[in-house]
Design an enzyme around this catalytic site. Structure first.
Site, short mmCIF file in Angstrom:
data_model
loop_
_atom_site.label_atom_id
_atom_site.label_comp_id
_atom_site.label_asym_id
_atom_site.label_seq_id
_atom_site.Cartn_x
_atom_site.Cartn_y
_atom_site.Cartn_z
CB CYS A 1 -0.98 -0.04 1.18
SG CYS A 1 -2.37 1.11 0.99
CD GLU B 1 -1.35 -6.29 5.45
OE1 GLU B 1 -1.51 -5.10 5.74
OE2 GLU B 1 -0.96 -6.68 4.32
CG HIS C 1 -3.66 -3.73 3.19
ND1 HIS C 1 -2.65 -3.25 3.98
CD2 HIS C 1 -4.33 -2.65 2.71
CE1 HIS C 1 -2.68 -1.93 3.98
NE2 HIS C 1 -3.69 -1.54 3.22
N GLY D 1 -1.33 -16.26 37.81
CA GLY D 1 -2.16 -17.36 37.35
C GLY D 1 -2.67 -17.13 35.95
N GLY D 2 -2.38 -15.93 35.39
CA GLY D 2 -2.74 -15.64 34.02
C GLY D 2 -1.78 -16.30 33.05
#
Length: 511
Positions: free
Chosen positions: A80, A174, A172, A227-228
């Site tokens: 782009c 992607e 694009h 804990g995440g």
């Protein structure tokens, strides 16, 4: 390990480019658009991609790359704005188009002669997002694709009066709406640049273990664990590298979900981590008493967390943080740090204050890659797929002042909601789900008696990275069942609402 550099000109899709490259098992990094060629050379990339951007290349203040990058002998692909920057640099003409292209468009691929970027790719739909276009190609370039509104949708250098292996796409690749976008990137990286796809979770882990051992040496290391997903994967990876040199601290701030501390300690135990539970719930709640402002809550929680964490530091020389690549990109991108919407609760202030050196083993990864590394490390799926939980915990989900009673009401309601999501197979289909206790009461009727009790909001969103999110269209019968259970089983709630706001304009959390 071979790599690709993505130069960021301010596109909303820059991170997506890097992620698509990694999906091809190729390591990618994002750098600012104006990174000097000498700096790029030190990275030894096998290819360079110029991202899109919101500006016009013919403006006096237009972003342009260091011209010397085109003399490095490295294949370059402009996307782009990147295509337009290449065209301008080599003497082409770029101007505003009478017909803008936004959304889906069909391209016609040039079939005459060799066309390596479009090898085995037919005429197909792509995703356009541009108001400017290349009106005239530079000398030494040829068009390789066109659309109804753009005669030059793609080009390549011929190597005659131009460097070899310079390519451009006006659309694009992607974005998933470009049907053969991944194949185009694959043609550029695997065929044209001849990159060996050697980036994987396994190779990343092996490299990080060596780096962690080299950095930590014989020193002890401390890690705040919640804990995440991020802190757990970071801790397990560091533990795999240095074993008992790692000391993890789990702070119970009294703002956790129902039985959260016990659950976290239970599921982390089999991972072989040395964890200290610091129960400071009374201290946190005492300092938060009567505080209604969400920003003040966050600041109090942040300061108190630092104090509690500081008490756990003894002889440690290093601090583990679960920093991810989007955090790193935000600090170096063309746009610079974004405006602070909410202050973030973390231990970012600790290293400077405590003179601790940082170990950030995940700083090269996106969220989905963190989960992939966790799987390679043998971390159970129910840990890896846990929904994000804010650092300030329920303090930002109980709106207004905090009391033990209001926290307990929310805990009970939230547990019912999550329990029903899991039982219905919906938990793994949404990015995040939680309940919010509003500072509002409403009139109701229960058992022929008037009630005046709390209103609860349910929130569920779909997202890939949390940067943007859509509200999740949960089934009506499911919402009815959850609402009925909460009103009947949780004393103090007589009305349940469902939040149908997306991000933006709303944020995922209410505070």
């Amino acid at each position: 390990m071979q790599s690709v550099l993505v130069l960021d000109f301010g596109s909303q899709y820059t991170q997506l480019i890097a992620r698509r490259i990694r999906e091809l098992n190729i390591y990618s990094e994002i750098l600012p658009y104006n990174t000097p060629a000498d700096t790029i050379r030190t990275h030894q990339p096998k290819a360079i991609i110029l991202s899109g951007g919101p500006n016009s290349v013919y403006d006096q203040t237009a972003f342009m790359p260091d011209p010397a990058i085109f003399s490095l002998g490295i294949p370059v692909l402009g996307i782009c704005y990147g295509l337009q920057a290449i065209a301008k640099h080599f003497g082409g003409v770029v101007a505003s188009s009478n017909k803008h292209e936004f959304g889906r468009s069909k391209i016609l691929v040039e079939q005459q002669g060799d066309n390596p970027l479009f090898q085995n790719i037919p005429n197909s739909d792509v995703w356009m997002s541009h108001g400017d276009k290349v009106m005239q190609l530079p000398e030494g370039f040829r068009a390789t694709a066109s659309s109804d509104n753009s005669e030059i949708c793609a080009f390549e250098s011929t190597g005659v009066n131009s460097p070899a292996h310079i390519y451009g796409l006006q659309f694009h690749p992607e974005v998933q709406h470009t049907l053969y976008g991944k194949e185009m990137l694959g043609n550029f990286l695997l065929n044209i640049a001849a990159i060996t796809p050697d980036w994987s979770s396994k190779s990343f882990i092996e490299h990080q273990i060596e780096e962690i051992r080299r950095k930590a040496g014989n020193n002890t290391v401390i890690c705040g664990i919640s804990g995440g997903v991020d802190s757990t994967v970071a801790a397990v990876l560091v533990s795999k590298a240095i074993g008992k040199q790692l000391h993890c601290v789990f702070v119970d701030n009294g703002l956790l979900r129902k039985n959260e501390a016990e659950k976290v300690m239970h599921f982390l135990k089999p991972l072989g981590l040395h964890i200290t539970l610091a129960d400071s719930s009374d201290l946190f709640l005492k300092r938060l008493k009567g505080v209604a402002s969400p920003e003040k809550k966050r600041k109090i929680i942040g300061r108190t967390f630092i104090q509690v964490f500081e008490e756990q530091i003894h002889h440690e020389k290093f601090l583990v943080q679960g920093t991810l690549y989007p955090d790193v990109i935000e600090s170096i991108s063309v746009k610079g740090p974004s405006e602070t919407i909410k202050s973030h609760h973390n231990v970012g202030g600790l290293p400077k204050r405590m003179k601790l050196k940082l170990i950030e083993p995940l700083r090269e990864l996106f969220k989905d890659e963190v989960r992939a590394v966790g799987r390679e490390l043998g971390i159970p799926e129910d840990i890896l797929m846990r929904h994000p939980f804010p650092g300030p915990g329920l303090a930002v989900r109980v709106l207004g002042s905090l009391t033990h009673e209001r926290l307990e009401i929310l805990r009970e309601a939230d547990e019912i909601y999550i329990e029903e999501l899991q039982a219905s197979g919906l938990y793994s289909k949404v990015w995040q789900a939680f309940a919010v206790l509003l500072p509002v009461q409403s009139v109701g009727v229960m058992g022929d008696k008037r009630t005046y009790e709390n209103v609860l909001a349910l929130r569920a969103v779909e997202s890939s990275d949390g940067m943007t999110a859509d509200w999740a269209p949960l089934p009506h019968d499911f919402l009815a069942r959850v609402s009925n259970r909460i009103i009947n089983e949780v004393r103090g709630i007589n009305r349940v609402a469902y939040d149908i706001s997306s991000k933006p304009p709303a944020t995922i959390e209410w505070e």
